[in-house]
Design a protein around this motif. Structure first.
Motif, PDB file in Angstrom:
ATOM      1  N   GLY A  12      44.364  48.137  41.769  1.00  0.00           N
ATOM      2  CA  GLY A  12      43.502  47.506  42.751  1.00  0.00           C
ATOM      3  C   GLY A  12      43.906  46.062  42.956  1.00  0.00           C
ATOM      4  N   LYS A  13      43.023  45.283  43.555  1.00  0.00           N
ATOM      5  CA  LYS A  13      43.317  43.899  43.896  1.00  0.00           C
ATOM      6  C   LYS A  13      42.384  42.946  43.153  1.00  0.00           C
ATOM      7  CE  LYS A  13      44.730  45.225  48.582  1.00  0.00           C
ATOM      8  NZ  LYS A  13      44.436  45.080  50.031  1.00  0.00           N
ATOM      9  N   LYS A  14      42.915  41.756  42.868  1.00  0.00           N
ATOM     10  CA  LYS A  14      42.126  40.679  42.273  1.00  0.00           C
ATOM     11  C   LYS A  14      42.321  39.401  43.082  1.00  0.00           C
ATOM     12  CE  LYS A  14      41.566  41.947  37.404  1.00  0.00           C
ATOM     13  NZ  LYS A  14      41.694  41.466  36.008  1.00  0.00           N
ATOM     14  N   THR A  15      41.261  38.600  43.120  1.00  0.00           N
ATOM     15  CA  THR A  15      41.368  37.294  43.749  1.00  0.00           C
ATOM     16  C   THR A  15      42.218  36.381  42.873  1.00  0.00           C
ATOM     17  OG1 THR A  15      39.430  36.370  42.620  1.00  0.00           O
ATOM     18  CG2 THR A  15      39.036  37.590  44.676  1.00  0.00           C
ATOM     19  N   LYS A  16      42.545  35.229  43.378  1.00  0.00           N
ATOM     20  CA  LYS A  16      43.331  34.270  42.609  1.00  0.00           C
ATOM     21  C   LYS A  16      42.535  33.696  41.424  1.00  0.00           C
ATOM     22  CE  LYS A  16      47.161  34.546  44.811  1.00  0.00           C
ATOM     23  NZ  LYS A  16      48.369  35.100  44.146  1.00  0.00           N
ATOM     24  N   THR A  17      41.227  33.933  41.404  1.00  0.00           N
ATOM     25  CA  THR A  17      40.416  33.534  40.252  1.00  0.00           C
ATOM     26  C   THR A  17      40.176  34.689  39.290  1.00  0.00           C
ATOM     27  OG1 THR A  17      38.359  33.941  41.490  1.00  0.00           O
ATOM     28  CG2 THR A  17      39.267  31.706  41.551  1.00  0.00           C
ATOM     29  N   GLY A  18      40.844  35.839  39.543  1.00  0.00           N
ATOM     30  CA  GLY A  18      40.777  36.956  38.614  1.00  0.00           C
ATOM     31  C   GLY A  18      39.624  37.911  38.811  1.00  0.00           C
ATOM     32  N   LYS A  19      38.987  37.908  39.971  1.00  0.00           N
ATOM     33  CA  LYS A  19      37.852  38.794  40.240  1.00  0.00           C
ATOM     34  C   LYS A  19      38.316  40.022  41.028  1.00  0.00           C
ATOM     35  CE  LYS A  19      35.069  35.686  38.484  1.00  0.00           C
ATOM     36  NZ  LYS A  19      34.471  35.867  37.142  1.00  0.00           N
ATOM     37  N   LYS A  20      37.866  41.192  40.618  1.00  0.00           N
ATOM     38  CA  LYS A  20      38.210  42.424  41.339  1.00  0.00           C
ATOM     39  C   LYS A  20      37.503  42.461  42.692  1.00  0.00           C
ATOM     40  CE  LYS A  20      36.939  45.117  37.873  1.00  0.00           C
ATOM     41  NZ  LYS A  20      36.928  44.249  36.687  1.00  0.00           N
ATOM     42  N   PHE A  21      38.212  42.978  43.712  1.00  0.00           N
ATOM     43  CA  PHE A  21      37.578  43.187  45.009  1.00  0.00           C
ATOM     44  C   PHE A  21      38.256  44.366  45.705  1.00  0.00           C
ATOM     45  CE2 PHE A  21      41.243  40.725  46.237  1.00  0.00           C
ATOM     46  CZ  PHE A  21      41.545  41.118  47.524  1.00  0.00           C
ATOM     47  N   GLY A  22      37.567  44.913  46.689  1.00  0.00           N
ATOM     48  CA  GLY A  22      38.135  46.034  47.433  1.00  0.00           C
ATOM     49  C   GLY A  22      38.093  47.329  46.642  1.00  0.00           C
ATOM     50  N   ILE A  23      38.946  48.282  47.042  1.00  0.00           N
ATOM     51  CA  ILE A  23      38.971  49.610  46.435  1.00  0.00           C
ATOM     52  C   ILE A  23      39.896  49.619  45.218  1.00  0.00           C
ATOM     53  CG2 ILE A  23      39.649  52.020  46.777  1.00  0.00           C
ATOM     54  CD1 ILE A  23      37.054  51.298  48.167  1.00  0.00           C
ATOM     55  N   TRP A  24      39.380  50.151  44.088  1.00  0.00           N
ATOM     56  CA  TRP A  24      40.164  50.398  42.880  1.00  0.00           C
ATOM     57  C   TRP A  24      40.150  51.898  42.614  1.00  0.00           C
ATOM     58  CZ3 TRP A  24      42.198  47.064  38.819  1.00  0.00           C
ATOM     59  CH2 TRP A  24      42.260  45.713  39.197  1.00  0.00           C
ATOM     60  N   ASN A  25      41.323  52.458  42.346  1.00  0.00           N
ATOM     61  CA  ASN A  25      41.459  53.876  42.005  1.00  0.00           C
ATOM     62  C   ASN A  25      41.713  54.019  40.521  1.00  0.00           C
ATOM     63  OD1 ASN A  25      41.138  54.803  44.601  1.00  0.00           O
ATOM     64  ND2 ASN A  25      43.303  54.770  45.068  1.00  0.00           N
ATOM     65  N   LEU A  26      41.050  54.990  39.874  1.00  0.00           N
ATOM     66  CA  LEU A  26      41.227  55.252  38.453  1.00  0.00           C
ATOM     67  C   LEU A  26      41.643  56.704  38.266  1.00  0.00           C
ATOM     68  CD1 LEU A  26      38.737  53.049  38.760  1.00  0.00           C
ATOM     69  CD2 LEU A  26      38.676  53.294  36.284  1.00  0.00           C
ATOM     70  N   TYR A  27      42.670  56.934  37.406  1.00  0.00           N
ATOM     71  CA  TYR A  27      43.262  58.251  37.206  1.00  0.00           C
ATOM     72  C   TYR A  27      43.118  58.668  35.744  1.00  0.00           C
ATOM     73  CZ  TYR A  27      45.532  56.875  41.595  1.00  0.00           C
ATOM     74  OH  TYR A  27      45.781  56.450  42.870  1.00  0.00           O
ATOM     75  N   ASP A  28      43.098  59.966  35.497  1.00  0.00           N
ATOM     76  CA  ASP A  28      43.102  60.434  34.114  1.00  0.00           C
ATOM     77  C   ASP A  28      44.544  60.480  33.607  1.00  0.00           C
ATOM     78  OD1 ASP A  28      44.282  62.811  35.034  1.00  0.00           O
ATOM     79  OD2 ASP A  28      42.402  63.927  35.016  1.00  0.00           O
ATOM     80  N   ARG A  29      44.728  60.902  32.359  1.00  0.00           N
ATOM     81  CA  ARG A  29      46.055  60.858  31.734  1.00  0.00           C
ATOM     82  C   ARG A  29      47.028  61.860  32.348  1.00  0.00           C
ATOM     83  NH1 ARG A  29      46.932  58.150  27.090  1.00  0.00           N
ATOM     84  NH2 ARG A  29      48.467  59.693  26.380  1.00  0.00           N
ATOM     85  N   ASN A  30      46.506  62.759  33.179  1.00  0.00           N
ATOM     86  CA  ASN A  30      47.377  63.697  33.888  1.00  0.00           C
ATOM     87  C   ASN A  30      47.732  63.210  35.294  1.00  0.00           C
ATOM     88  OD1 ASN A  30      47.430  65.651  31.767  1.00  0.00           O
ATOM     89  ND2 ASN A  30      45.353  66.267  32.368  1.00  0.00           N
TER      90      ASN A  30
END
Length: 299
Positions: free
Chosen positions: A78-96
């Motif tokens: 996903g994306k982070k601001t220049k101050t280290g904050k998450k924003f927008g869409i983050w995708n998370l996957y399993d080990r497969n």
């Protein structure tokens, strides 16, 4: 909103988000995939110096961040601001490597906030509730959770990505994940800035300082009821804005649930529910002077 409609929305979000992931299964991003002038930082597992743990691609306005399992499969990006904050869409996957969770982040008044989330089973079907404590079974990631485990069905739909200066952008808010339970008087409202030239800041830090306009739900907004005969009128709202000038624009706002009393067996006179934030990027084409309905909001 039907299940098929929601599934289409989730698939669309997945397709947009996947464009950001250009790495291969080893975690390496080929030089040909890096835009000219960009830099990257790589951290490796202490127990395996040959395996990438985190990769950060530094861009002008934000950083793209990738984490990897110890089996070289992508864990999340996903994306982070220049101050280290998450924003927008983050995708998370399993080990497969199967997409199992989609999180939408906003930075609100300096703090990152999980605004909505969609939980998926192994077939990538959206599920209402994540029953497992964690599906990310590696010690570095097992506690990577948010403060809710229910899929948020709330939805914001807009009519266009490009409009002319003489027409408004139109939006519809559907609240399908109620935060106020068992109150017949509960409703929603949508709040946006009154003028696009004095908009909400990206983190809504100026919310108390700017003039806003409120759009009521359809049980109050009787003008638009006829277009939504199958919707819950208390939990559907139509909103929009005419822009002051042409060019690239961002419409920001939020939907909020509320209920005013008097209530049975309660001493309070109102209940204020959660805010769901939205941000719509669009382009307004035209020339100055074309908009004869200057600053008039659409209802």
């Amino acid at each position: 909103m039907t299940k098929n409609q929601f599934a289409t929305i989730v698939i669309f979000i997945m397709l947009i988000a996947c464009k950001e992931n250009t790495s291969d299964k080893t975690g390496a991003i080929p030089d040909s995939k890096l835009e000219k002038g960009l830099s990257e930082q790589v951290l490796y597992y202490e127990r395996n110096p040959n395996q990438i743990f985190k990769r950060t691609v530094t861009k002008t306005e934000f950083d793209s961040v990738y984490f990897y399992y110890d089996n070289r499969v992508l864990f999340k990006n996903g994306k982070k601001t220049k101050t280290g904050k998450k924003f927008g869409i983050w995708n998370l996957y399993d080990r497969n490597g199967i997409l199992r969770e989609i999180r939408e982040w906003f930075v609100i008044k300096g703090n990152e906030k999980a605004n909505r989330a969609w939980f998926l089973n192994e077939k990538m079907d959206t599920i209402a509730w994540r029953t497992q404590d964690s599906i990310f079974k590696q010690k570095e990631f097992i506690n990577d959770t948010i403060n809710f485990r229910n899929t948020v069905w709330d939805q914001f739909i807009f009519n266009k990505d490009t409009i002319s200066l003489s027409e408004p952008i139109r939006g519809i808010a559907f609240c399908n994940s109620k935060s106020i339970q068992n109150e017949e008087t509960a409703k929603i409202k949508v709040v946006i800035a009154l003028h696009d030239s004095i908009n909400f800041n990206s983190d809504f830090s100026n919310e108390e300082l700017i003039k806003t306009v409120t759009f009521n739900c359809l049980s109050i907004d009787t003008q638009n009821q006829k277009y939504f005969t199958d919707s819950d009128l208390n939990y559907t709202a139509v909103f929009g804005l005419r822009f002051d000038s042409p060019g690239e624009k961002i419409l920001r706002g939020y939907m909020q649930e509320y209920s005013y009393g008097p209530f049975k067996d309660k001493t309070i006179d109102s209940i204020i529910g959660l805010k769901r934030y939205f941000e719509k990027r669009l382009y307004v084409k035209g020339t100055m002077g074309e908009n004869t309905a200057y600053n008039r909001t659409y209802k």
